[in-house]
Motif scaffolding. Sequence first.
Motif, PDB file in Angstrom:
ATOM      1  N   GLY A 244      10.839  11.347  -2.305  1.00 25.02           N
ATOM      2  CA  GLY A 244      10.339  12.661  -2.688  1.00 25.02           C
ATOM      3  C   GLY A 244      11.080  13.211  -3.892  1.00 25.02           C
ATOM      4  N   PHE A 245      10.335  13.772  -4.845  1.00 23.22           N
ATOM      5  CA  PHE A 245      10.910  14.339  -6.056  1.00 23.22           C
ATOM      6  C   PHE A 245      10.654  15.841  -6.109  1.00 23.22           C
ATOM      7  N   CYS A 246      11.699  16.618  -6.368  1.00 25.23           N
ATOM      8  CA  CYS A 246      11.596  18.063  -6.585  1.00 25.23           C
ATOM      9  C   CYS A 246      10.944  18.750  -5.371  1.00 25.23           C
ATOM     10  N   LEU A 247       9.701  19.181  -5.464  1.00 24.90           N
ATOM     11  CA  LEU A 247       9.036  19.755  -4.296  1.00 24.90           C
ATOM     12  C   LEU A 247       9.016  18.752  -3.149  1.00 24.90           C
ATOM     13  N   GLY A 248       8.811  17.484  -3.456  1.00 24.13           N
ATOM     14  CA  GLY A 248       8.831  16.437  -2.427  1.00 24.13           C
ATOM     15  C   GLY A 248      10.180  16.299  -1.756  1.00 24.13           C
ATOM     16  N   CYS A 249      11.248  16.589  -2.493  1.00 24.60           N
ATOM     17  CA  CYS A 249      12.601  16.634  -1.932  1.00 24.60           C
ATOM     18  C   CYS A 249      12.725  17.808  -0.967  1.00 24.60           C
ATOM     19  N   GLN A 250      12.243  18.961  -1.411  1.00 29.03           N
ATOM     20  CA  GLN A 250      12.351  20.172  -0.594  1.00 29.03           C
ATOM     21  C   GLN A 250      11.508  20.084   0.674  1.00 29.03           C
ATOM     22  N   LEU A 251      10.347  19.457   0.570  1.00 28.31           N
ATOM     23  CA  LEU A 251       9.496  19.294   1.754  1.00 28.31           C
ATOM     24  C   LEU A 251      10.178  18.426   2.801  1.00 28.31           C
TER      25      LEU A 251
ATOM     26  N   ASN B 178       0.846  -1.195   0.000  1.00 29.62           N
ATOM     27  CA  ASN B 178       0.000   0.000   0.000  1.00 29.62           C
ATOM     28  C   ASN B 178       0.883   1.247   0.000  1.00 29.62           C
ATOM     29  N   ILE B 179       0.773   2.031  -1.044  1.00 25.39           N
ATOM     30  CA  ILE B 179       1.590   3.230  -1.208  1.00 25.39           C
ATOM     31  C   ILE B 179       0.686   4.461  -1.239  1.00 25.39           C
ATOM     32  N   ILE B 180       1.047   5.482  -0.464  1.00 28.38           N
ATOM     33  CA  ILE B 180       0.345   6.763  -0.535  1.00 28.38           C
ATOM     34  C   ILE B 180       1.174   7.714  -1.390  1.00 28.38           C
ATOM     35  N   VAL B 181       0.504   8.377  -2.336  1.00 31.70           N
ATOM     36  CA  VAL B 181       1.164   9.316  -3.243  1.00 31.70           C
ATOM     37  C   VAL B 181       0.587  10.703  -3.001  1.00 31.70           C
ATOM     38  N   LEU B 182       1.439  11.632  -2.587  1.00 36.07           N
ATOM     39  CA  LEU B 182       1.016  13.013  -2.366  1.00 36.07           C
ATOM     40  C   LEU B 182       1.322  13.817  -3.625  1.00 36.07           C
ATOM     41  N   GLN B 183       0.265  14.336  -4.270  1.00 35.38           N
ATOM     42  CA  GLN B 183       0.418  15.092  -5.509  1.00 35.38           C
ATOM     43  C   GLN B 183      -0.046  16.527  -5.322  1.00 35.38           C
TER      44      GLN B 183
ATOM     45  N   GLY C 275       4.700   2.700   2.131  1.00 37.39           N
ATOM     46  CA  GLY C 275       5.632   3.684   1.602  1.00 37.39           C
ATOM     47  C   GLY C 275       4.899   4.942   1.181  1.00 37.39           C
ATOM     48  N   MET C 276       5.645   6.046   1.064  1.00 41.67           N
ATOM     49  CA  MET C 276       5.067   7.332   0.658  1.00 41.67           C
ATOM     50  C   MET C 276       5.892   7.920  -0.484  1.00 41.67           C
ATOM     51  N   PHE C 277       5.188   8.347  -1.531  1.00 43.87           N
ATOM     52  CA  PHE C 277       5.795   9.130  -2.611  1.00 43.87           C
ATOM     53  C   PHE C 277       5.271  10.556  -2.491  1.00 43.87           C
ATOM     54  N   CYS C 278       6.151  11.530  -2.647  1.00 41.53           N
ATOM     55  CA  CYS C 278       5.747  12.935  -2.618  1.00 41.53           C
ATOM     56  C   CYS C 278       6.315  13.601  -3.866  1.00 41.53           C
ATOM     57  N   MET C 279       5.435  14.140  -4.696  1.00 48.04           N
ATOM     58  CA  MET C 279       5.815  14.568  -6.027  1.00 48.04           C
ATOM     59  C   MET C 279       6.106  16.068  -6.110  1.00 48.04           C
ATOM     60  N   GLY C 280       6.398  16.526  -7.325  1.00 49.71           N
ATOM     61  CA  GLY C 280       6.699  17.930  -7.559  1.00 49.71           C
ATOM     62  C   GLY C 280       5.442  18.768  -7.707  1.00 49.71           C
ATOM     63  N   GLY C 281       5.635  20.072  -7.927  1.00 49.59           N
ATOM     64  CA  GLY C 281       4.498  20.968  -8.088  1.00 49.59           C
ATOM     65  C   GLY C 281       4.959  22.383  -8.358  1.00 49.59           C
TER      66      GLY C 281
ATOM     67  N   TYR D  95      14.297   9.165   1.189  1.00 52.26           N
ATOM     68  CA  TYR D  95      15.162   9.674   0.127  1.00 52.26           C
ATOM     69  C   TYR D  95      14.538  10.886  -0.549  1.00 52.26           C
ATOM     70  N   ALA D  96      15.377  11.861  -0.870  1.00 51.88           N
ATOM     71  CA  ALA D  96      14.946  13.081  -1.538  1.00 51.88           C
ATOM     72  C   ALA D  96      15.748  13.258  -2.820  1.00 51.88           C
TER      73      ALA D  96
END
Length: 239
Positions: free
Chosen positions: A87-94, A2-7, A48-54, A175-176
């Motif tokens: 986390g990618f881009c914004l997700g990295c910065q967060l 089960n993965i949560i993706v924050l967009q 796991g959690m994915f946090c994307m850009g924006g 990881y960011a």
Amino acid sequence: MNIIVLQHIKIEDPGYIKDLMLADGFNLTTIELDEGEKIPSDLRKFDGMFCMGGPMDTFMEQEYPWLIEEKKAIKEFVVNLKKPYLGFCLGCQLLGEVIGGKVVKSNPAEIGIMDINFTKEKKEDILFSKFPDQIKSLQWHSYEVQGIDNNKDVTLLASSPITKYQIFKYQNHAYAIQFHIEIKDTTVNEWGCVPEYKKALESQLGEGALDKFDQAAKNNMPDMNNYSKILYENFKRLL
């Protein structure tokens, strides 16, 4: 799994990695924060959690009040529950801000297909040990993480000539990634329709830059997709 993706905008999802997760039968719960969707109160059910850009920035809490709850959720998941995070881009910065860093304007912005140079710590890392020492990937950011040099829980894994923290990890589970390794063939043209992205692109690379950028991305797509696959297969080992 089960993965949560924050967009933060619908067109910025996990891209090629999303395709790999769906092919493996992962259960994805996507929270479209910019559309008012709420993060579940109980995060323990997610592996796991994915946090994307924006197009927004981490400091824009007045314009985007949901950033406040998002930062709390990331802290709960990463710092308290110690669960895998990417986390990618914004997700990295967060993530950088959540663990005590600051997000500052890059000088200059990084937009284009650019070199990423790994540190020697890459050799022992569970996600990136199989990567070459240098890769090319897509950059499209105007801000970056700083102020985490003295955090003993942080390991720097990759830098570029402009941005020190291109990849870092918090402890061994979060990881960011400041750049976009997750993109697909359609990504650049889709993102070019976002006013904030188009403005940043043209101010950096000139009017009409989108077509050249799109072609450069397509030329490097086989390598980027391969790196995404390696990243994903190794990330599964954390789950």
